[in-house]
Design an enzyme around this catalytic site. Structure first.
Site, short mmCIF file in Angstrom:
data_model
loop_
_atom_site.label_atom_id
_atom_site.label_comp_id
_atom_site.label_asym_id
_atom_site.label_seq_id
_atom_site.Cartn_x
_atom_site.Cartn_y
_atom_site.Cartn_z
N LYS A 63 0.88 -1.17 0.00
CA LYS A 63 0.00 0.00 0.00
C LYS A 63 0.92 1.22 0.00
O LYS A 63 1.45 1.63 1.04
CB LYS A 63 -0.88 -0.01 1.26
CG LYS A 63 -2.21 0.68 1.13
CD LYS A 63 -2.17 2.14 0.75
CE LYS A 63 -1.88 3.05 1.91
NZ LYS A 63 -1.72 4.48 1.51
N CYS B 27 13.83 10.40 6.89
CA CYS B 27 13.67 10.01 8.29
C CYS B 27 14.99 10.08 9.02
O CYS B 27 15.05 10.44 10.19
CB CYS B 27 13.09 8.62 8.38
SG CYS B 27 14.04 7.40 7.48
N GLU C 163 10.34 16.16 15.08
CA GLU C 163 10.74 15.95 13.68
C GLU C 163 10.04 16.99 12.81
O GLU C 163 8.81 17.03 12.76
CB GLU C 163 10.36 14.54 13.25
CG GLU C 163 10.88 14.19 11.88
CD GLU C 163 10.50 12.79 11.47
OE1 GLU C 163 9.32 12.42 11.65
OE2 GLU C 163 11.37 12.07 10.95
#
Ligand code: NAD
Length: 484
Positions: A177, A286, A385
């Site tokens: 997905k 990330c 973040e």
């Protein structure tokens, strides 16, 4: 987009067939904000069909293949990815907004994952265990069954290669997905898997929204493992859904990775690498080193070095091949803007900014790379973040303070240490709670071979390297009793 090679984009790939849905989702080019295509909006019914197709493939042609033949198919797919590098790069560049050169590099990494794990498919050995003399005991690694893979929008090709290739190598059937903003390269990969000859149902792609298709995949009782890469918030939902079926998950979540620079570091190399690390992919990485911890006595000269580099960074449309393309969507641009507003409100010094190219289309989602100085280690800009091209600089007195600050966020993904003192580099490497530490480099050029993953809120489980294969297998112990 009207390239014949990307025709399947409105469809789902389930059980070897290309299926349409009644509803679609728009594909927006982040460089201009314009809608350029549409993808199918799969939901629970399509996920169910894909999982069933996976189960049928496991019970049929895919499950019957020898490990060596699986590996050969994966190598064939890698060749096709290399053949289509330019097409994949163009699709990804337009879909994600990343400069074409960066997208081309991602396509090569996608091929590398299939090469690496294709080669590994027939090399995952079990063991024999010394036991009582009238027993022979052995262990075998078996496929889990059907594995679910939910990936984010920042590096779609790298993320799907990293997650899907080891699962296929171990003989699982997969349901992928992709993120709703960036699904096109996954559809092209399915197109290539079909051409390579993967048996129907071994590799399925269902595009759609996270809360519809993603949630249905994580909760499906026919799935044996979920590999999720994305935000900590959604990761927690996925883990809870998987928990209701008592199945394992791999969570690859966010980071606030420190780059620690001491006075004896290779200064220019460190400054260049740190600048590239946070500007690449417009900071939507990330593992981006988004906090730079600088030894006090070189703080002023080092931030000046970084600032000079930041001022040269240029932002513009993906096809301009500048340092940064746009960020992925309007929401991401707003999110980064809120952090920059907070920095101004709290009086944090903006030490340098990059510049926006004059010909950048007005509707694009552009953010200038920004260097912010003297950020307190507990400020939200140093803790959360941002996922944009924003680097925060923090002063640290010495090694002890560097270690304390490095560990003082909820995240634990990656760290960089820059020092000529290898003993200090090793002390910090052992002391920092993260999944990867780089000494006098950052990222080891991507390193498909190097296990990757987080501690704390950055997640658990490991992808990349040989280690990932064990995460997509189940270990069975067989004890045979015989005459001694
Ligand atoms: P996200 O969590 O919003 O989405 C990731 C994926 O989850 C998408 O495919 C999305 O459709 C799906 N999703 C959304 N809601 C869902 C739900 N309720 N159930 C199941 N699936 C759902 O993350 P994002 O904004 O796409 O990506 C950015 C985040 O990903 C950042 O936090 C970044 O650090 C992280 N990330 C981590 C790594 C890593 O390896 N650790 C790599 C890339 C990105």
């Amino acid at each position: 987009m009207n390239d014949s090679a990307i025709q399947p984009m409105h469809r789902l790939f389930i059980g070897g067939a290309w299926l349409a849905t009644s509803q679609t989702l728009p594909v927006i080019d982040p460089s201009s904000g314009a809608t350029v295509a549409a993808i199918a909006r799969g939901g629970a019914a399509e996920i169910d069909a894909a999982v069933r197709a996976g189960l049928a493939a496991r019970a049929g042609a895919w499950g019957a293949l020898d490990a060596t033949d699986r590996g050969r198919l994966m190598m064939r797919l890698a060749e096709l990815i290399r053949r289509d590098t330019d097409i994949l790069a163009r699709i990804e560049s337009e879909d994600v907004g990343k400069p074409v050169g960066q997208a081309r590099a991602d396509a090569i990494v996608l091929a590398r994952y299939f090469e690496y794990y294709g080669g590994a498919a027939d090399k995952v050995h079990g063991e024999t265990i010394p036991f009582q003399k009238n027993y022979t005991v052995l262990t075998v690694y078996e496929p889990i069954g059907v594995t679910g893979h939910i990936i984010p929008w920042n590096y779609p090709m790298q993320m799907m290669g990293r997650s899907v290739a080891p699962a296929l190598a171990m003989g699982n059937a997969v349901v992928l997905k992709p993120a709703e903003d960036t699904s096109l390269s996954a559809l092209h990969l399915a197109w290539l898997a079909e051409e390579a000859g993967f048996p129907p149902g071994s590799f399925n792609v269902v595009t759609g929204l996270g809360e519809e298709a993603g949630a249905a995949l994580a909760a499906h009782p026919g799935i044996g493992h979920v590999s999720f890469t994305g935000s900590p918030e959604v990761g927690a939902l996925v883990q809870a859904a998987a928990g209701r079926n008592s199945i394992p998950v791999t969570l690859e979540l966010g980071g606030k990775s420190p780059q620690i620079v001491f006075a004896d570091a290779p200064i220019d190399e460190a400054a260049a690498t740190i600048t590239r690390g946070i500007s690449q992919n417009s900071g939507q990485t990330c593992s981006a080193g988004s906090r730079v911890l600088i030894e006090e006595r070189i703080y002023d000269s080092f931030v000046a070095n970084l600032a000079a580099r930041f001022r040269t960074l240029r932002v513009g449309a993906a096809d301009q091949e500048l340092d940064c393309g746009p960020v992925v969507n309007a929401a991401q641009k707003q999110r980064i803007g809120r952090y920059l507003d907070l920095a101004r409100r709290d009086g944090l010094p903006i030490l340098a900014e990059g510049s926006l190219a004059g010909n950048a289309p007005p509707g694009g989602f552009y953010v200038k790379p920004t260097l912010i100085g003297d950020v307190p280690a507990d400020h939200p800009l140093a803790q959360e973040e941002i996922f944009g091209p924003v680097l925060v600089a923090i002063r640290v007195k010495d090694e002890a303070e560097a270690l304390r600050v490095a560990n003082a966020t909820p995240y634990g993904l990656v760290a960089g240490v820059w020092t000529a003192d290898i003993a200090r580099g090793l002390r910090l490497a052992h002391g920092i709670s993260v999944g990867q530490v780089f000494v006098n480099n950052y990222g080891a050029a991507g390193g498909v071979e190097l296990p990757f993953g987080g501690t704390k809120r950055s997640g658990h489980g490991r992808e990349k390297g040989f280690e990932a294969l064990y995460g997509f297998a189940t270990l069975k112990t067989i004890a045979i009793k015989h005459a001694s």
